[in-house]
Design a protein around this motif. Sequence first.
Motif, PDB file in Angstrom:
ATOM      1  N   PHE A  69       1.155  -1.250   0.082  1.00 25.57           N
ATOM      2  CA  PHE A  69      -0.482  -0.260   0.370  1.00 25.57           C
ATOM      3  C   PHE A  69       0.963   1.474   0.032  1.00 25.57           C
ATOM      4  O   PHE A  69       1.898   1.324   0.761  1.00 25.57           O
ATOM      5  CB  PHE A  69      -0.773  -0.153   1.435  1.00 25.57           C
ATOM      6  N   TYR A  70       0.408   2.337  -0.833  1.00 20.42           N
ATOM      7  CA  TYR A  70       1.575   4.039  -0.749  1.00 20.42           C
ATOM      8  C   TYR A  70       0.461   4.423  -0.521  1.00 20.42           C
ATOM      9  O   TYR A  70      -0.526   4.627  -1.077  1.00 20.42           O
ATOM     10  CB  TYR A  70       1.295   3.944  -2.542  1.00 20.42           C
ATOM     11  N   GLY A  71       0.553   5.461   1.213  1.00 17.58           N
ATOM     12  CA  GLY A  71      -0.102   6.064   1.745  1.00 17.58           C
ATOM     13  C   GLY A  71       0.522   7.462   1.372  1.00 17.58           C
ATOM     14  O   GLY A  71       1.485   7.443   1.199  1.00 17.58           O
ATOM     15  N   GLY A  72      -0.617   8.399   1.043  1.00 13.53           N
ATOM     16  CA  GLY A  72      -0.265   9.418   1.136  1.00 13.53           C
ATOM     17  C   GLY A  72       0.846  10.310   2.404  1.00 13.53           C
ATOM     18  O   GLY A  72       1.762  11.150   2.036  1.00 13.53           O
ATOM     19  N   THR A  73       1.439   9.878   3.169  1.00 12.91           N
ATOM     20  CA  THR A  73       1.789  10.504   4.165  1.00 12.91           C
ATOM     21  C   THR A  73       2.487   9.383   4.563  1.00 12.91           C
ATOM     22  O   THR A  73       3.814   9.826   4.732  1.00 12.91           O
ATOM     23  CB  THR A  73       0.998  10.790   5.388  1.00 12.91           C
ATOM     24  N   THR A  74       2.534   8.112   4.347  1.00 10.33           N
ATOM     25  CA  THR A  74       2.956   7.187   4.614  1.00 10.33           C
ATOM     26  C   THR A  74       4.489   6.043   3.677  1.00 10.33           C
ATOM     27  O   THR A  74       5.178   5.260   3.879  1.00 10.33           O
ATOM     28  CB  THR A  74       2.595   5.957   5.606  1.00 10.33           C
ATOM     29  N   PHE A  92       4.045  -2.059   3.606  1.00  8.87           N
ATOM     30  CA  PHE A  92       3.657  -3.219   3.767  1.00  8.87           C
ATOM     31  C   PHE A  92       2.219  -3.225   5.205  1.00  8.87           C
ATOM     32  O   PHE A  92       3.185  -2.840   6.021  1.00  8.87           O
ATOM     33  CB  PHE A  92       5.060  -4.586   3.939  1.00  8.87           C
ATOM     34  N   TYR A  93       1.794  -4.076   4.937  1.00  9.25           N
ATOM     35  CA  TYR A  93       0.176  -4.522   6.142  1.00  9.25           C
ATOM     36  C   TYR A  93       0.250  -5.969   6.187  1.00  9.25           C
ATOM     37  O   TYR A  93       0.191  -6.646   5.072  1.00  9.25           O
ATOM     38  CB  TYR A  93      -0.257  -3.334   5.644  1.00  9.25           C
ATOM     39  N   SER A  94      -0.354  -6.040   7.477  1.00  4.09           N
ATOM     40  CA  SER A  94      -0.275  -8.065   7.119  1.00  4.09           C
ATOM     41  C   SER A  94      -1.432  -7.812   6.827  1.00  4.09           C
ATOM     42  O   SER A  94      -2.809  -6.259   6.653  1.00  4.09           O
ATOM     43  CB  SER A  94      -0.746  -8.096   9.106  1.00  4.09           C
ATOM     44  N   VAL A  95      -2.382  -8.328   5.770  1.00  5.92           N
ATOM     45  CA  VAL A  95      -3.795  -8.838   5.530  1.00  5.92           C
ATOM     46  C   VAL A  95      -4.991  -8.024   6.912  1.00  5.92           C
ATOM     47  O   VAL A  95      -5.908  -7.865   6.114  1.00  5.92           O
ATOM     48  CB  VAL A  95      -4.449 -10.162   5.235  1.00  5.92           C
ATOM     49  N   TYR A  96      -4.583  -8.689   7.704  1.00  5.56           N
ATOM     50  CA  TYR A  96      -5.567  -8.308   8.920  1.00  5.56           C
ATOM     51  C   TYR A  96      -5.718  -6.773   9.529  1.00  5.56           C
ATOM     52  O   TYR A  96      -6.424  -6.793  10.040  1.00  5.56           O
ATOM     53  CB  TYR A  96      -4.534  -8.686  10.520  1.00  5.56           C
ATOM     54  N   LEU A 140      -8.404 -13.208   9.114  1.00  7.47           N
ATOM     55  CA  LEU A 140      -8.107 -12.956   7.927  1.00  7.47           C
ATOM     56  C   LEU A 140      -6.106 -13.353   8.200  1.00  7.47           C
ATOM     57  O   LEU A 140      -5.956 -13.863  10.101  1.00  7.47           O
ATOM     58  CB  LEU A 140      -7.783 -11.947   7.469  1.00  7.47           C
ATOM     59  N   ASN A 141      -4.967 -14.040   7.870  1.00  9.12           N
ATOM     60  CA  ASN A 141      -4.000 -14.130   8.594  1.00  9.12           C
ATOM     61  C   ASN A 141      -3.042 -12.824   9.090  1.00  9.12           C
ATOM     62  O   ASN A 141      -3.209 -11.611   8.716  1.00  9.12           O
ATOM     63  CB  ASN A 141      -2.856 -14.410   7.104  1.00  9.12           C
ATOM     64  N   ASN A 142      -2.714 -12.906   9.828  1.00  7.09           N
ATOM     65  CA  ASN A 142      -1.702 -11.905  10.709  1.00  7.09           C
ATOM     66  C   ASN A 142      -0.126 -11.884  10.155  1.00  7.09           C
ATOM     67  O   ASN A 142      -0.287 -13.275   9.886  1.00  7.09           O
ATOM     68  CB  ASN A 142      -1.693 -11.813  12.255  1.00  7.09           C
ATOM     69  N   CYS A 143       0.344 -10.916  10.088  1.00  5.94           N
ATOM     70  CA  CYS A 143       2.450 -10.916   9.402  1.00  5.94           C
ATOM     71  C   CYS A 143       2.799  -9.737  10.241  1.00  5.94           C
ATOM     72  O   CYS A 143       2.581  -8.690  10.243  1.00  5.94           O
ATOM     73  CB  CYS A 143       1.937 -11.153   8.334  1.00  5.94           C
ATOM     74  N   TYR A 144       4.304 -10.112  11.253  1.00  9.24           N
ATOM     75  CA  TYR A 144       4.574  -8.643  11.692  1.00  9.24           C
ATOM     76  C   TYR A 144       5.584  -8.705  11.145  1.00  9.24           C
ATOM     77  O   TYR A 144       6.043  -9.359  10.131  1.00  9.24           O
ATOM     78  CB  TYR A 144       4.813  -9.631  13.447  1.00  9.24           C
ATOM     79  N   SER A 201       4.255  -5.013  15.986  1.00  4.65           N
ATOM     80  CA  SER A 201       3.625  -4.319  14.451  1.00  4.65           C
ATOM     81  C   SER A 201       2.630  -5.117  13.118  1.00  4.65           C
ATOM     82  O   SER A 201       3.764  -6.077  12.561  1.00  4.65           O
ATOM     83  CB  SER A 201       4.625  -3.452  14.435  1.00  4.65           C
ATOM     84  N   GLU A 202       1.606  -4.385  12.473  1.00  5.31           N
ATOM     85  CA  GLU A 202       1.623  -5.814  11.841  1.00  5.31           C
ATOM     86  C   GLU A 202       1.704  -4.848  10.821  1.00  5.31           C
ATOM     87  O   GLU A 202       0.975  -5.017   9.394  1.00  5.31           O
ATOM     88  CB  GLU A 202       0.382  -5.815  11.781  1.00  5.31           C
ATOM     89  N   ARG A 203       2.362  -3.869  10.165  1.00  4.95           N
ATOM     90  CA  ARG A 203       2.908  -2.916   9.461  1.00  4.95           C
ATOM     91  C   ARG A 203       3.969  -2.057   9.793  1.00  4.95           C
ATOM     92  O   ARG A 203       4.642  -2.080  10.429  1.00  4.95           O
ATOM     93  CB  ARG A 203       1.792  -1.953   9.160  1.00  4.95           C
ATOM     94  N   VAL A 204       4.553  -2.140   8.536  1.00  6.87           N
ATOM     95  CA  VAL A 204       6.016  -1.971   8.331  1.00  6.87           C
ATOM     96  C   VAL A 204       5.327  -0.211   6.869  1.00  6.87           C
ATOM     97  O   VAL A 204       4.876  -0.359   5.596  1.00  6.87           O
ATOM     98  CB  VAL A 204       7.202  -1.628   7.641  1.00  6.87           C
ATOM     99  N   GLN A 205       6.242   1.184   7.578  1.00  4.14           N
ATOM    100  CA  GLN A 205       5.901   1.514   6.710  1.00  4.14           C
ATOM    101  C   GLN A 205       7.149   2.795   6.013  1.00  4.14           C
ATOM    102  O   GLN A 205       8.449   2.514   6.541  1.00  4.14           O
ATOM    103  CB  GLN A 205       4.950   3.172   7.406  1.00  4.14           C
ATOM    104  N   TYR A 206       7.217   3.776   5.398  1.00  5.10           N
ATOM    105  CA  TYR A 206       8.633   5.266   5.056  1.00  5.10           C
ATOM    106  C   TYR A 206       9.878   3.793   4.455  1.00  5.10           C
ATOM    107  O   TYR A 206      10.185   4.028   4.380  1.00  5.10           O
ATOM    108  CB  TYR A 206       8.877   5.922   5.619  1.00  5.10           C
TER     109      TYR A 206
END
Length: 147
Positions: free
Chosen positions: A26-31, A35-39, A61-65, A93-98
């Motif tokens: 996912f490409y966020g406007g601020t982040t 990558f995001y976990s599906v959950y 839905l699956n978790n991924c850390y 964390s189920e997301r990593v940004q930037y």
Amino acid sequence: VSVFNNQTYAINQGAETAALWDFGYFYGGTTGASFYSVYDFPSAGFTKTIKEVTGLERNQLNNCYFKLSDKTAAEFDAISTKADLDFIMQSASERVQYLSKDKIVEFVDQYGNKGLIKVLKIEGTNGTSGKITFTTKVQVNAEPIKL
């Protein structure tokens, strides 16, 4: 993306493949690139939620850390055995940004499979035309049956 079988699935493939999804891009406007976990996948900016697309409840839905790693691209390239990934521990964390080129990301899925992702290229920004190219090194607990 599925860690289990190393396949990429389009979200519009629906419930038939949802059990295989571990994380999405996912490409966020601020982040920025993330990558995001599906959950934990965000619903902001999409016309439909994952539930609307798949018919599945969030707890199905699956978790991924994820965690940004302090490993360099050269250290990633030098990894050659499953044991080289033993150092990876599950984060909260189920997301990593930037994300950006040559960033290394540690991950652990809900089944205990662990690995590293090296970002090779990011094209575009927010919207549907962008994409990310990456490579992985994965320590899988169970191999899928191949017939």
